[in-house]
Design a protein around this motif. Structure first.
Motif, PDB file in Angstrom:
ATOM      1  N   LEU A 179      -7.338   4.168   1.753  1.00  0.00           N
ATOM      2  CA  LEU A 179      -7.489   3.633   0.401  1.00  0.00           C
ATOM      3  C   LEU A 179      -8.472   2.476   0.395  1.00  0.00           C
ATOM      4  O   LEU A 179      -8.419   1.610   1.269  1.00  0.00           O
ATOM      5  CB  LEU A 179      -6.148   3.117  -0.130  1.00  0.00           C
ATOM      6  N   ALA A 180      -9.357   2.451  -0.585  1.00  0.00           N
ATOM      7  CA  ALA A 180     -10.212   1.296  -0.823  1.00  0.00           C
ATOM      8  C   ALA A 180      -9.475   0.417  -1.822  1.00  0.00           C
ATOM      9  O   ALA A 180      -9.052   0.891  -2.881  1.00  0.00           O
ATOM     10  CB  ALA A 180     -11.560   1.729  -1.386  1.00  0.00           C
ATOM     11  N   VAL A 181      -9.287  -0.861  -1.478  1.00  0.00           N
ATOM     12  CA  VAL A 181      -8.470  -1.762  -2.292  1.00  0.00           C
ATOM     13  C   VAL A 181      -9.275  -3.004  -2.635  1.00  0.00           C
ATOM     14  O   VAL A 181     -10.009  -3.538  -1.804  1.00  0.00           O
ATOM     15  CB  VAL A 181      -7.183  -2.164  -1.519  1.00  0.00           C
ATOM     16  N   HIS A 230       2.498  -3.673   1.635  1.00  0.00           N
ATOM     17  CA  HIS A 230       3.956  -3.694   1.518  1.00  0.00           C
ATOM     18  C   HIS A 230       4.467  -2.473   0.759  1.00  0.00           C
ATOM     19  O   HIS A 230       5.607  -2.059   0.939  1.00  0.00           O
ATOM     20  CB  HIS A 230       4.423  -4.974   0.820  1.00  0.00           C
ATOM     21  N   LEU A 231       3.616  -1.895  -0.082  1.00  0.00           N
ATOM     22  CA  LEU A 231       4.004  -0.732  -0.878  1.00  0.00           C
ATOM     23  C   LEU A 231       3.603   0.585  -0.226  1.00  0.00           C
ATOM     24  O   LEU A 231       3.728   1.644  -0.841  1.00  0.00           O
ATOM     25  CB  LEU A 231       3.378  -0.828  -2.269  1.00  0.00           C
ATOM     26  N   ALA A 232       3.114   0.540   1.000  1.00  0.00           N
ATOM     27  CA  ALA A 232       2.650   1.751   1.685  1.00  0.00           C
ATOM     28  C   ALA A 232       3.715   2.845   1.754  1.00  0.00           C
ATOM     29  O   ALA A 232       3.401   4.015   1.510  1.00  0.00           O
ATOM     30  CB  ALA A 232       2.134   1.408   3.077  1.00  0.00           C
ATOM     31  N   VAL A 250       1.072  13.135   4.206  1.00  0.00           N
ATOM     32  CA  VAL A 250       0.598  11.829   4.663  1.00  0.00           C
ATOM     33  C   VAL A 250       1.732  11.112   5.384  1.00  0.00           C
ATOM     34  O   VAL A 250       2.847  11.014   4.872  1.00  0.00           O
ATOM     35  CB  VAL A 250       0.118  10.987   3.453  1.00  0.00           C
ATOM     36  N   VAL A 251       1.438  10.610   6.592  1.00  0.00           N
ATOM     37  CA  VAL A 251       2.426   9.831   7.345  1.00  0.00           C
ATOM     38  C   VAL A 251       1.941   8.405   7.605  1.00  0.00           C
ATOM     39  O   VAL A 251       2.703   7.591   8.111  1.00  0.00           O
ATOM     40  CB  VAL A 251       2.784  10.514   8.695  1.00  0.00           C
ATOM     41  N   LYS A 252       0.696   8.122   7.251  1.00  0.00           N
ATOM     42  CA  LYS A 252       0.141   6.798   7.503  1.00  0.00           C
ATOM     43  C   LYS A 252      -0.865   6.464   6.400  1.00  0.00           C
ATOM     44  O   LYS A 252      -1.581   7.342   5.920  1.00  0.00           O
ATOM     45  CB  LYS A 252      -0.559   6.779   8.869  1.00  0.00           C
ATOM     46  N   VAL A 253      -0.901   5.194   6.012  1.00  0.00           N
ATOM     47  CA  VAL A 253      -1.872   4.737   5.014  1.00  0.00           C
ATOM     48  C   VAL A 253      -2.701   3.624   5.645  1.00  0.00           C
ATOM     49  O   VAL A 253      -2.158   2.677   6.209  1.00  0.00           O
ATOM     50  CB  VAL A 253      -1.181   4.205   3.730  1.00  0.00           C
TER      51      VAL A 253
END
Length: 186
Positions: free
Chosen positions: A77-79, A89-91, A107-110
Motif C-alpha cells: 500500500l502507498a500511504v 495498526h489496522l493491518a 493476503v497474509v501480509k501488508v
C-alpha cells in the motif's frame, strides 16, 4: 528458422454496443496482472473494501504471491505521510477485508510504502445560481424535476440580471461576394 506469429484470439463480435468500462477492464487487466492484481477491482473498489476514511490516505500498489500460488500474498500500500503508523495498526483489519473481498485467504501480509500516493483530481466548484425574480419564480416552483427547475431558475436569474439584449459583434470577414475588376477572368 521460421518465426511463428502468436495466436491472437479476438473477442467474438456481437453487433451490439458495449459499455466503455467493459472494454477498459480487458485492456487494464493485463496491466493489473503485471503489478500482481488478480482482479483490477481491488484498485477500483478500494473505497468499498477499506472504507472512505482509509481510502483517502492509501492506495493499493500491488499484490505479490509466492511462485505458482494465488494465496498467501503480500499487499503493498502507498500511504500518505503520517497515516502510515495508523494503518500499520489496522493491518489485520485491512487483510481481513481484502480477503473477504477475494473470498479466500489471498493476503497474509501488508507492506506500507510512505508517500507517493496518486492524488485525485479536485472537483470543480459550480457558481451559485443567481436569484430568481419573483414574477418568474412562482411558475418555476411547479416543475417536479429538481435538476431542470434549478437550471431554469439559473437561466431566469441570468436573463433578469442582463442589461438588455445580447450584443452582436460583426464578423472580422465578410461573406458578401466581391465585385469583379475589369482585368480579372471569370
Amino acid at each position: 528458422m521460421s518465426k511463428k506469429k502468436p495466436d491472437l484470439q479476438e473477442a467474438p463480435r456481437s453487433g451490439r454496443m458495449r459499455a466503455a468500462g467493459d472494454l477498459a477492464l480487458g485492456i487494464g487487466g493485463i496491466t493489473f496482472k503485471k503489478f500482481g492484481f488478480v482482479q483490477g477491482a481491488v484498485v477500483s473498489r478500494w473505497t468499498e473494501i477499506v472504507g472512505e476514511r482509509y481510502a483517502k490516505v492509501s492506495t493499493p500498489e500491488s499484490i505479490r504471491f509466492p511462485a505458482g500460488k494465488k494465496s498467501g500474498g503480500t499487499l503493498t500500500l502507498a500511504v500518505d505521510g503520517a497515516h502510515a503508523p495508523l494503518l500499520q495498526h489496522l493491518a489485520p483489519m485491512i487483510m481481513e477485508r481484502v480477503n473477504l473481498f477475494f473470498g479466500y485467504e489471498a493476503v497474509v501480509k501488508v507492506v506500507f510504502r510512505q508517500g507517493g500516493r496518486a492524488k485525485t483530481a479536485a472537483k470543480p466548484s459550480r457558481p451559485a445560481p443567481a436569484p430568481v425574480p419573483r414574477e418568474l419564480g412562482q411558475g418555476l416552483r411547479e416543475i417536479a424535476d429538481t435538476e431542470l427547475r434549478t437550471m431554469l431558475e439559473s437561466l431566469a436569474g441570468k436573463i433578469a440580471a442582463a442589461d438588455g439584449p445580447p450584443a452582436i459583434v460583426p464578423a472580422p470577414f465578410s461573406l458578401k461576394p466581391r465585385p469583379l475588376r475589369s482585368d480579372q477572368d471569370v
